[in-house]
Design a protein around this motif. Structure first.
Motif, PDB file in Angstrom:
ATOM      1  N   UNK A  18       0.831  -1.208   0.000  1.00  0.00           N
ATOM      2  CA  UNK A  18       0.000   0.000   0.000  1.00  0.00           C
ATOM      3  C   UNK A  18       0.860   1.251   0.000  1.00  0.00           C
ATOM      4  N   UNK A  19       1.944   1.229   0.770  1.00  0.00           N
ATOM      5  CA  UNK A  19       2.838   2.380   0.799  1.00  0.00           C
ATOM      6  C   UNK A  19       3.524   2.582  -0.553  1.00  0.00           C
ATOM      7  N   UNK A  20       3.995   1.504  -1.179  1.00  0.00           N
ATOM      8  CA  UNK A  20       4.640   1.639  -2.481  1.00  0.00           C
ATOM      9  C   UNK A  20       3.667   2.163  -3.522  1.00  0.00           C
ATOM     10  N   UNK A  21       2.410   1.695  -3.476  1.00  0.00           N
ATOM     11  CA  UNK A  21       1.406   2.198  -4.410  1.00  0.00           C
ATOM     12  C   UNK A  21       1.160   3.683  -4.187  1.00  0.00           C
ATOM     13  N   UNK A  22       1.133   4.099  -2.926  1.00  0.00           N
ATOM     14  CA  UNK A  22       0.910   5.510  -2.618  1.00  0.00           C
ATOM     15  C   UNK A  22       2.082   6.358  -3.100  1.00  0.00           C
ATOM     16  N   UNK A  23       3.307   5.880  -2.888  1.00  0.00           N
ATOM     17  CA  UNK A  23       4.480   6.612  -3.374  1.00  0.00           C
ATOM     18  C   UNK A  23       4.455   6.711  -4.894  1.00  0.00           C
ATOM     19  N   UNK A  24       4.112   5.612  -5.551  1.00  0.00           N
ATOM     20  CA  UNK A  24       4.077   5.595  -7.010  1.00  0.00           C
ATOM     21  C   UNK A  24       3.004   6.476  -7.606  1.00  0.00           C
ATOM     22  N   UNK A  25       1.996   6.829  -6.830  1.00  0.00           N
ATOM     23  CA  UNK A  25       0.914   7.683  -7.329  1.00  0.00           C
ATOM     24  C   UNK A  25       1.320   9.144  -7.401  1.00  0.00           C
ATOM     25  N   UNK A  26       2.490   9.490  -6.868  1.00  0.00           N
ATOM     26  CA  UNK A  26       2.957  10.875  -6.873  1.00  0.00           C
ATOM     27  C   UNK A  26       4.149  11.015  -7.811  1.00  0.00           C
ATOM     28  N   UNK A  27       4.128  12.049  -8.634  1.00  0.00           N
ATOM     29  CA  UNK A  27       5.225  12.278  -9.573  1.00  0.00           C
ATOM     30  C   UNK A  27       6.508  12.662  -8.846  1.00  0.00           C
ATOM     31  N   UNK A  28       6.395  13.454  -7.784  1.00  0.00           N
ATOM     32  CA  UNK A  28       7.556  13.861  -7.014  1.00  0.00           C
ATOM     33  C   UNK A  28       7.572  13.158  -5.674  1.00  0.00           C
ATOM     34  N   UNK A  29       8.477  13.594  -4.796  1.00  0.00           N
ATOM     35  CA  UNK A  29       8.562  12.989  -3.482  1.00  0.00           C
ATOM     36  C   UNK A  29       7.338  13.307  -2.639  1.00  0.00           C
TER      37      UNK A  29
END
Length: 252
Positions: A18-29
């Protein structure tokens, strides 16, 4: 204890995904607090998982404290693309094996090395015993020599500067000048052969393939008593190589 550990580990894996999916949903940090909020995780749990995934290379923490996807995910993605490409061409290699009653081999030149990507063999078409790795035997195999022939002069010189031309059989070419002369004067056109240069009792023929800009080779091996059949196999190899190159180069 094991009964409690299993569900706990599964839950941790799910939270990490879930965390990786959330990180991947954002273009930047994206900051940890926002990730905890978006995933519904407690801040302490989110921080712990984020630190673990950064340590393992799945995420990367930027200087401003935000998180982006790590290099390991890119490597996994590239690996999955390679597996998909090989799955597309494997039936074609099987056709080649069955049509010529010979083991079929596919190599690719990656990171400065000639590497075996796939071998399709069978009871009636046994593979060669790879007693010396291809990374150390490019000069002695039809598959390796096919790749070397396709490289430009600089890339070929770089490869030869890093690899000893080991004497694998009495027929192995171990002098660089002679190897280059034979590569440039192959009588079979785009096809390259080796007759007992890698292993006594075995003959091989190979032709070039490509995966985009990556050079590779497609070949077969037979018992040396069948060397005469290699000439007749070239046309089939060339046709198959075109199909394999298309399959490897597909981006979908």
């Amino acid at each position: 204890m094991s009964g409690q550990q299993g569900p706990t580990l599964i839950a941790s894996v799910r939270r990490a995904f879930r965390l990786m999916e959330a990180v991947g949903a954002h273009d930047g940090g994206v900051p940890a607090k926002q990730l905890a909020r978006e995933t519904g995780l407690a801040p302490g749990t989110a921080y712990h998982l984020l630190r673990t995934m950064v340590h393992d290379g799945y995420l990367r923490r930027l200087e401003d404290g935000t998180f982006v996807l790590g290099e390991k995910l890119g490597a996994l993605h590239a690996g999955s693309r390679d597996q998909a490409a090989l799955s597309r061409v494997r039936p074609t290699l099987t056709e080649l094996r069955d049509g010529l009653s010979a083991a079929a081999y596919l190599t690719l030149y990656e990171e400065g090395e000639i590497r075996v990507a796939e071998i399709v063999d069978g009871p009636k078409a046994p593979r060669v015993d790879l007693w010396v790795g291809f990374e150390d035997a490019g000069h002695a195999t039809a598959l390796g020599k096919s790749v070397l022939r396709e490289l430009d002069a600089d890339a070929r010189a770089d490869y030869l500067s890093r690899h000893v031309l080991n004497d694998l059989t009495p027929r192995t070419v171990t002098r660089r000048a002679e190897l280059l002369r034979r590569l440039d004067a192959s009588p079979r056109g785009p096809a390259v052969t080796d007759v007992e240069e890698y292993r006594l009792g075995t003959a091989c023929v190979a032709v070039p393939v490509r995966r985009g800009d990556t050079v590779g080779s497609l070949g077969i091996s037979v018992d040396v008593s069948r060397t005469a059949c290699l000439d007749d196999a070239v046309a089939r190899l060339l046709d198959t190589a075109e199909r394999v190159s298309r399959g490897l180069s597909l981006t979908i």
